[in-house]
Design a protein around this motif. Structure first.
Motif, PDB file in Angstrom:
ATOM      1  N   THR A 186       0.814  -1.219   0.000  1.00 44.05           N
ATOM      2  CA  THR A 186       0.000   0.000   0.000  1.00 44.05           C
ATOM      3  C   THR A 186       0.847   1.268   0.000  1.00 44.05           C
ATOM      4  O   THR A 186       0.334   2.346  -0.286  1.00 44.05           O
ATOM      5  CB  THR A 186      -0.929   0.007   1.221  1.00 44.05           C
ATOM      6  N   GLU A 187       2.147   1.128   0.336  1.00 40.85           N
ATOM      7  CA  GLU A 187       3.024   2.304   0.334  1.00 40.85           C
ATOM      8  C   GLU A 187       4.469   1.848   0.154  1.00 40.85           C
ATOM      9  O   GLU A 187       4.876   0.816   0.703  1.00 40.85           O
ATOM     10  CB  GLU A 187       2.888   3.082   1.645  1.00 40.85           C
ATOM     11  N   VAL A 188       5.232   2.592  -0.624  1.00 39.96           N
ATOM     12  CA  VAL A 188       6.648   2.299  -0.872  1.00 39.96           C
ATOM     13  C   VAL A 188       7.444   3.545  -0.522  1.00 39.96           C
ATOM     14  O   VAL A 188       7.129   4.654  -0.982  1.00 39.96           O
ATOM     15  CB  VAL A 188       6.893   1.893  -2.336  1.00 39.96           C
ATOM     16  N   LYS A 189       8.482   3.378   0.298  1.00 38.31           N
ATOM     17  CA  LYS A 189       9.300   4.520   0.751  1.00 38.31           C
ATOM     18  C   LYS A 189      10.767   4.210   0.549  1.00 38.31           C
ATOM     19  O   LYS A 189      11.534   4.083   1.501  1.00 38.31           O
ATOM     20  CB  LYS A 189       9.000   4.805   2.222  1.00 38.31           C
ATOM     21  N   LEU A 190      11.190   4.077  -0.697  1.00 38.55           N
ATOM     22  CA  LEU A 190      12.605   3.839  -0.985  1.00 38.55           C
ATOM     23  C   LEU A 190      13.370   5.157  -0.902  1.00 38.55           C
ATOM     24  O   LEU A 190      12.847   6.218  -1.251  1.00 38.55           O
ATOM     25  CB  LEU A 190      12.760   3.233  -2.383  1.00 38.55           C
ATOM     26  N   PRO A 191      14.602   5.109  -0.447  1.00 38.17           N
ATOM     27  CA  PRO A 191      15.385   6.347  -0.337  1.00 38.17           C
ATOM     28  C   PRO A 191      15.706   6.915  -1.711  1.00 38.17           C
ATOM     29  O   PRO A 191      15.834   6.186  -2.693  1.00 38.17           O
ATOM     30  CB  PRO A 191      16.658   5.902   0.403  1.00 38.17           C
ATOM     31  N   GLN A 192      15.838   8.237  -1.765  1.00 37.54           N
ATOM     32  CA  GLN A 192      16.171   8.882  -3.026  1.00 37.54           C
ATOM     33  C   GLN A 192      17.633   8.644  -3.366  1.00 37.54           C
ATOM     34  O   GLN A 192      18.495   8.559  -2.491  1.00 37.54           O
ATOM     35  CB  GLN A 192      15.890  10.383  -2.935  1.00 37.54           C
ATOM     36  N   LEU A 193      17.899   8.546  -4.655  1.00 40.24           N
ATOM     37  CA  LEU A 193      19.253   8.285  -5.127  1.00 40.24           C
ATOM     38  C   LEU A 193      19.932   9.596  -5.501  1.00 40.24           C
ATOM     39  O   LEU A 193      19.312  10.484  -6.085  1.00 40.24           O
ATOM     40  CB  LEU A 193      19.214   7.349  -6.347  1.00 40.24           C
ATOM     41  N   THR A 194      21.189   9.691  -5.164  1.00 38.73           N
ATOM     42  CA  THR A 194      21.966  10.871  -5.521  1.00 38.73           C
ATOM     43  C   THR A 194      22.374  10.815  -6.988  1.00 38.73           C
ATOM     44  O   THR A 194      22.355   9.749  -7.620  1.00 38.73           O
ATOM     45  CB  THR A 194      23.222  10.971  -4.635  1.00 38.73           C
ATOM     46  N   GLU A 195      22.709  11.963  -7.528  1.00 36.57           N
ATOM     47  CA  GLU A 195      23.146  12.029  -8.919  1.00 36.57           C
ATOM     48  C   GLU A 195      24.456  11.259  -9.079  1.00 36.57           C
ATOM     49  O   GLU A 195      25.397  11.410  -8.317  1.00 36.57           O
ATOM     50  CB  GLU A 195      23.356  13.496  -9.328  1.00 36.57           C
ATOM     51  N   GLY A 196      24.480  10.377 -10.081  1.00 33.33           N
ATOM     52  CA  GLY A 196      25.669   9.576 -10.342  1.00 33.33           C
ATOM     53  C   GLY A 196      25.730   8.283  -9.544  1.00 33.33           C
ATOM     54  O   GLY A 196      26.740   7.571  -9.613  1.00 33.33           O
ATOM     55  N   HIS A 197      24.678   7.986  -8.768  1.00 27.69           N
ATOM     56  CA  HIS A 197      24.668   6.742  -7.990  1.00 27.69           C
ATOM     57  C   HIS A 197      24.582   5.542  -8.937  1.00 27.69           C
ATOM     58  O   HIS A 197      23.772   5.514  -9.850  1.00 27.69           O
ATOM     59  CB  HIS A 197      23.494   6.730  -7.022  1.00 27.69           C
ATOM     60  N   LYS A 198      25.437   4.563  -8.694  1.00 30.31           N
ATOM     61  CA  LYS A 198      25.449   3.356  -9.509  1.00 30.31           C
ATOM     62  C   LYS A 198      24.579   2.298  -8.840  1.00 30.31           C
ATOM     63  O   LYS A 198      24.998   1.653  -7.879  1.00 30.31           O
ATOM     64  CB  LYS A 198      26.881   2.846  -9.693  1.00 30.31           C
ATOM     65  N   ALA A 199      23.351   2.141  -9.364  1.00 38.82           N
ATOM     66  CA  ALA A 199      22.410   1.202  -8.750  1.00 38.82           C
ATOM     67  C   ALA A 199      22.829  -0.242  -8.950  1.00 38.82           C
ATOM     68  O   ALA A 199      22.419  -1.124  -8.183  1.00 38.82           O
ATOM     69  CB  ALA A 199      21.008   1.424  -9.327  1.00 38.82           C
ATOM     70  N   ASP A 200      23.671  -0.519  -9.944  1.00 48.36           N
ATOM     71  CA  ASP A 200      24.074  -1.904 -10.182  1.00 48.36           C
ATOM     72  C   ASP A 200      25.134  -2.371  -9.182  1.00 48.36           C
ATOM     73  O   ASP A 200      25.422  -3.567  -9.092  1.00 48.36           O
ATOM     74  CB  ASP A 200      24.608  -2.063 -11.604  1.00 48.36           C
ATOM     75  N   ILE A 201      25.710  -1.470  -8.409  1.00 47.80           N
ATOM     76  CA  ILE A 201      26.633  -1.852  -7.347  1.00 47.80           C
ATOM     77  C   ILE A 201      25.790  -2.175  -6.095  1.00 47.80           C
ATOM     78  O   ILE A 201      25.364  -1.272  -5.373  1.00 47.80           O
ATOM     79  CB  ILE A 201      27.656  -0.741  -7.052  1.00 47.80           C
ATOM     80  N   LEU A 202      25.518  -3.439  -5.899  1.00 49.04           N
ATOM     81  CA  LEU A 202      24.651  -3.850  -4.795  1.00 49.04           C
ATOM     82  C   LEU A 202      25.356  -3.766  -3.440  1.00 49.04           C
ATOM     83  O   LEU A 202      24.726  -3.496  -2.431  1.00 49.04           O
ATOM     84  CB  LEU A 202      24.139  -5.284  -5.034  1.00 49.04           C
ATOM     85  N   ALA A 203      26.643  -4.001  -3.454  1.00 47.68           N
ATOM     86  CA  ALA A 203      27.447  -3.882  -2.235  1.00 47.68           C
ATOM     87  C   ALA A 203      28.884  -3.584  -2.651  1.00 47.68           C
ATOM     88  O   ALA A 203      29.437  -4.297  -3.507  1.00 47.68           O
ATOM     89  CB  ALA A 203      27.380  -5.163  -1.408  1.00 47.68           C
ATOM     90  N   PRO A 204      29.494  -2.555  -2.116  1.00 49.21           N
ATOM     91  CA  PRO A 204      30.871  -2.252  -2.495  1.00 49.21           C
ATOM     92  C   PRO A 204      31.833  -3.278  -1.914  1.00 49.21           C
ATOM     93  O   PRO A 204      31.557  -3.932  -0.920  1.00 49.21           O
ATOM     94  CB  PRO A 204      31.098  -0.863  -1.896  1.00 49.21           C
ATOM     95  N   ALA A 205      32.938  -3.418  -2.602  1.00 48.14           N
ATOM     96  CA  ALA A 205      33.987  -4.291  -2.067  1.00 48.14           C
ATOM     97  C   ALA A 205      34.587  -3.641  -0.841  1.00 48.14           C
ATOM     98  O   ALA A 205      34.745  -2.415  -0.773  1.00 48.14           O
ATOM     99  CB  ALA A 205      35.042  -4.530  -3.143  1.00 48.14           C
ATOM    100  N   GLU A 206      34.943  -4.450   0.180  1.00 50.14           N
ATOM    101  CA  GLU A 206      35.476  -3.936   1.436  1.00 50.14           C
ATOM    102  C   GLU A 206      36.975  -4.260   1.504  1.00 50.14           C
ATOM    103  O   GLU A 206      37.395  -5.401   1.276  1.00 50.14           O
ATOM    104  CB  GLU A 206      34.755  -4.564   2.617  1.00 50.14           C
ATOM    105  N   VAL A 207      37.763  -3.255   1.795  1.00 46.40           N
ATOM    106  CA  VAL A 207      39.204  -3.417   1.929  1.00 46.40           C
ATOM    107  C   VAL A 207      39.611  -2.928   3.305  1.00 46.40           C
ATOM    108  O   VAL A 207      39.374  -1.776   3.663  1.00 46.40           O
ATOM    109  CB  VAL A 207      39.959  -2.613   0.833  1.00 46.40           C
ATOM    110  N   GLU A 208      40.220  -3.827   4.091  1.00 49.67           N
ATOM    111  CA  GLU A 208      40.669  -3.465   5.446  1.00 49.67           C
ATOM    112  C   GLU A 208      42.130  -3.037   5.388  1.00 49.67           C
ATOM    113  O   GLU A 208      42.990  -3.766   4.878  1.00 49.67           O
ATOM    114  CB  GLU A 208      40.502  -4.646   6.380  1.00 49.67           C
ATOM    115  N   LEU A 209      42.421  -1.889   5.942  1.00 46.94           N
ATOM    116  CA  LEU A 209      43.788  -1.355   5.942  1.00 46.94           C
ATOM    117  C   LEU A 209      44.405  -1.539   7.320  1.00 46.94           C
ATOM    118  O   LEU A 209      43.729  -1.558   8.342  1.00 46.94           O
ATOM    119  CB  LEU A 209      43.755   0.130   5.547  1.00 46.94           C
TER     120      LEU A 209
END
Length: 209
Positions: A186-209
């Motif tokens: 009955t209602e959808v509240k997805l967050p707004q996307l910023t300009e240039g956001h890559k929606a196909d990147i579902l999760a960024p790679a994590e690098v521990e330093l």
């Protein structure tokens, strides 16, 4: 006074001649009158207007029954297919990954784990996915009746809201057992996307330093 019989034939011949001429004249006049009468009748018939001539035609022509009008069913409405946009689906999948590690769980080969280990991981995934649904969606059941009760599916029902299973015979209304109430967003509240956001990147790679 004595009668001279020698002159009688001459008088009789003269009368006959006059009678003959009168007969010929009368016959000529009769033929002439008949000819004029025929000519007058032919001219009157040719000059007769069309409505008057139509009265003389058989009445069955005006009594002909017109053909019955055949009703033609309107053509079915064309089905318009909407092209789906992948951005919203990718965004939702990214939310499930961020909160529940759903992609990690589905991509993992769980054949080497025990049922207890799979159950423990599934609990984490369940809690994260439930959090996403509660935060970004308002969901309600399609049918308000309790599952297991008998309901009536009316004529003209929406097949996108009710799916019939089992032995389907005849035409609606149908009577059956409600196996699943269904869900409706009955209602959808997805967050707004910023300009240039890559929606196909579902999760960024994590690098521990």
């Amino acid at each position: 006074m004595p009668i001279d019989f020698s002159k009688f034939p001459e008088t009789l011949d003269a009368l006959h001649w006059m009678l003959g001429v009168a007969v010929v004249v009368l016959l000529f006049l009769q033929v002439l009158v008949l000819t004029l009468a025929v000519i007058v009748l032919l001219r009157r018939s040719a000059a007769l207007p069309a409505p008057e001539r139509a009265r003389e035609e058989p009445a069955t022509q005006s009594a002909v029954t017109p053909p019955a009008k055949v009703e033609v069913a309107p053509p079915p409405k064309p089905i318009i297919l909407r092209e789906p946009t992948p951005e919203a689906a990718l965004q939702l999948l990214g939310l499930f990954q961020a909160e529940a590690r759903l992609i990690d769980f589905l991509e993992e080969d769980i054949g080497a784990y025990t049922d207890a280990e799979v159950g423990a991981a599934a609990r984490i995934v369940h809690e994260g996915c439930r959090k996403v649904l509660k935060h970004h969606f308002t969901i309600a059941p399609v049918r308000s009746e309790a599952e297991g009760t008998r309901i009536t599916v009316p004529k003209g029902f929406d097949p996108s809201e009710i799916r019939l299973t089992g032995n389907i015979v005849g035409a609606p209304p149908f009577s059956g057992i409600l196996v699943h109430r269904g869900w409706r967003a009955t209602e959808v509240k997805l967050p707004q996307l910023t300009e240039g956001h890559k929606a196909d990147i579902l999760a960024p790679a994590e690098v521990e330093l």
